[in-house]
Enzyme design. Structure first.
Site, PDB file in Angstrom:
ATOM      1  CB  THR A  14      -0.907  -0.020   1.251  1.00  0.00           C
ATOM      2  OG1 THR A  14      -1.622  -1.249   1.251  1.00  0.00           O
ATOM      3  CG2 THR A  14      -1.889   1.123   1.239  1.00  0.00           C
ATOM      4  CB  VAL A 133       5.950   8.096  14.768  1.00  0.00           C
ATOM      5  CG1 VAL A 133       4.961   8.505  15.864  1.00  0.00           C
ATOM      6  CG2 VAL A 133       6.997   7.153  15.316  1.00  0.00           C
ATOM      7  N   GLY A 135       1.996   8.621  10.599  1.00  0.00           N
ATOM      8  CA  GLY A 135       1.634   8.680   9.180  1.00  0.00           C
ATOM      9  C   GLY A 135       2.188   9.926   8.509  1.00  0.00           C
ATOM     10  N   GLY A 188      -8.402  -0.481   5.035  1.00  0.00           N
ATOM     11  CA  GLY A 188      -6.959  -0.654   4.853  1.00  0.00           C
ATOM     12  C   GLY A 188      -6.120   0.063   5.904  1.00  0.00           C
ATOM     13  CG  ASP A 202       1.253   0.387  15.159  1.00  0.00           C
ATOM     14  OD1 ASP A 202       2.102   0.167  14.287  1.00  0.00           O
ATOM     15  OD2 ASP A 202       0.624   1.470  15.235  1.00  0.00           O
ATOM     16  CE  LYS A 206       2.594   3.760  14.260  1.00  0.00           C
ATOM     17  NZ  LYS A 206       1.166   3.645  13.941  1.00  0.00           N
ATOM     18  N   GLY A 303      -2.945   4.974   6.322  1.00  0.00           N
ATOM     19  CA  GLY A 303      -3.452   5.099   4.955  1.00  0.00           C
ATOM     20  C   GLY A 303      -2.304   5.368   3.998  1.00  0.00           C
TER      21      GLY A 303
HETATM   22  N1  HSE Z   1      -1.706   0.303  11.644  1.00  0.00           N
HETATM   23  C1  HSE Z   1      -1.151   1.602  11.815  1.00  0.00           C
HETATM   24  C2  HSE Z   1      -2.202   2.449  12.503  1.00  0.00           C
HETATM   25  C3  HSE Z   1      -0.761   2.192  10.489  1.00  0.00           C
HETATM   26  O1  HSE Z   1      -3.339   1.998  12.631  1.00  0.00           O
HETATM   27  O2  HSE Z   1      -1.905   3.536  12.933  1.00  0.00           O
HETATM   28  C4  HSE Z   1       0.251   3.264  10.578  1.00  0.00           C
HETATM   29  O3  HSE Z   1       1.408   2.915  11.277  1.00  0.00           O
END
Ligand code: HSE
Length: 436
Positions: A14, A133, A135, A188, A202, A206, A303
């Site tokens: 992606t 971190v 996005g 997604g 996750d 970060k 995204g």
């Molecule tokens: N899976 C992660 C989130 C994507 O939901 O923030 C970005 O790191």
């Protein structure tokens, strides 16, 4: 004629497709802004058959990562396959060959950051990670460059878009946790393994990166107390709302005296808190520094395009360094913030708590619960019994004053063994702005 900088991309998923599209479609604009020509020379993936909305010329594609890593013309390797291996091997190989590396791989940086940063320093190469971190939020650049003069005391982040999206959907559409998770997957947002999102890993990856940059302290994953959102129920979202709070998935790093707290968990925030209206897939990072005071960074945290925006920003930074003949213009801060002596153990953390007890509705129940809390030095701020006429089991919701985590755990162990307590008690920490 501007200098040509060749880029090799490993991982055409992606985010990889978003990066390739930006490099191909915005080539001229980027060249004008960067002062160098960013040329996508090779893209590596195991499988190009999956539709990604972008067709690459066959001469650009390969399934052999070493066609990228060993290509002497490639100066910047972009690693977007995620996970620990083989990503680590590829990054080390690229650095060993004197290439600069751009990655979005938060798990790898959280687990192996020390080895990778040391390898980059030895190679005198950049290891850039803006997309790891937040996005599309340029939080890494802000911490490494914009805020360099500050001593931070607080970083509060909503850094997992999937968890924030799920809790928002649960609140706004009254969906169950599982229905909201399905929606997140459909859009997604979730990781390939969504338990990384919903169990807090996750966010904990970060947080390790933010803590390293903000406080100069490398924190191991086992030292971060991490709880996910999978145990948050519709009832708690509604009761918190009635009490003036929302529940947010927070990553917290903050100084308390000579200690640093690093923890990830769902948290009650007053609706007036700056982070309370960060909803859906949006991320936000609140920072308090001694010179700048409070700052809030807000944007899309998951995204394709937001993450690709950050990857391209890293590529542009590295390309400018190459074109200007300077490597490692912004080395990693390896100096622990003055005054912090150790990490605070989770048992010593003090916060106010939301507690929901599910009890049989009969005389004396409240007094017994209050008695146990009192014996564990936990002071009650308010009590709300939620009338449920149809059932004999009623929820009793309490807000406490500041209580020590270890005391809360002991008290709840005792309370949950009482005969009239019908379900395990739910306890959620709250976070209030610092009084200053
Ligand atoms: N899976 C992660 C989130 C994507 O939901 O923030 C970005 O790191």
């Amino acid at each position: 004629m501007n200098q040509k900088i060749n880029i090799g991309l490993i991982g055409f998923g992606t985010v990889g497709a978003g990066v390739a599209r930006a490099l191909l479609e915005k080539g001229r604009l980027l060249e004008e802004r960067v002062g160098a020509r960013l040329v996508l020379r090779r893209v590596c993936d195991k499988d190009f058959r999956r539709r990604r909305g972008l067709r690459l010329a066959p001469r650009l594609t390969t399934s052999d990562p070493f066609k990228v890593l060993r290509d002497p013309e490639i100066q910047i390797v972009v690693e977007l396959i995620g996970g620990l291996q083989p990503a680590k091997t590829f990054i080390l190989e690229a650095l060993r060959r004197g290439k600069h590396v751009v990655t979005a791989n938060k798990a790898l940086l959280a687990h192996e950051g020390q080895a990778l940063f040391a390898a980059a320093a030895r190679a005198n190469a950049n290891l850039s990670f803006e997309a790891s971190v937040g996005g599309g939020i340029p939080i890494i650049k802000a911490l490494r460059e914009g805020l360099i003069a500050n001593e931070l005391d607080t970083i509060l982040g909503i850094v997992n878009g999937t968890s924030n999206y799920i809790l928002t959907q649960m609140k706004e559409k009254r969906l169950s946790f599982h229905e909201a998770l399905l929606e997140a997957k459909h859009h997604g947002y979730a990781e390939r393994n969504p338990s990384l999102d919903i169990e807090g890993n996750d966010a904990s990856h970060k947080l390790a990166i933010l803590t390293l940059l903000g406080f100069g302290i490398p924190v191991r994953q086992p030292d971060i107390h991490a709880e996910g959102i999978s145990k948050i129920s519709q009832a708690d979202i509604q009761y918190a709302d009635e009490l003036g709070y929302c529940i947010k998935p927070l990553a917290i790093a903050k100084r308390e005296d000579h200690e640093l707290e690093v923890r990830v968990h769902p948290t009650l925030l007053a609706k007036t808190h700056l982070l309370a209206n960060v909803n859906g897939v949006y991320n936000a990072i609140y920072i308090h520094g001694d010179m700048v005071g409070a700052q809030l960074f807000y944007g899309r945290g998951a995204g394709q395009n937001p993450a690709a925006s950050s990857v391209v920003a890293d590529i542009a930074d590295v390309a400018r360094d190459i074109a200007g003949g300077v490597n490692r213009r912004v080395p990693l801060n390896r100096h622990p913030a003055p005054g912090i002596q150790r990490l605070r153990r989770i048992g010593n953390v003090e916060t106010r708590y939301y507690m929901r007890f599910m009890v049989t509705d009969k005389p004396g129940v409240l007094a017994r619960i209050a008695g146990v809390l009192g014996r564990h030095h936990i002071s009650i701020a308010s009590v709300h019994q939620k009338e449920r006429r149809a059932a004999r089991i009623v929820p009793v919701v309490m807000m406490t004053h500041e209580a020590k985590e270890a005391d809360v755990r002991c008290a709840l162990q005792v309370i949950d063994r009482l005969g009239f307590v019908r379900q395990p008690t739910v306890a959620i920490r709250t976070e209030a702005p610092r009084a200053k």
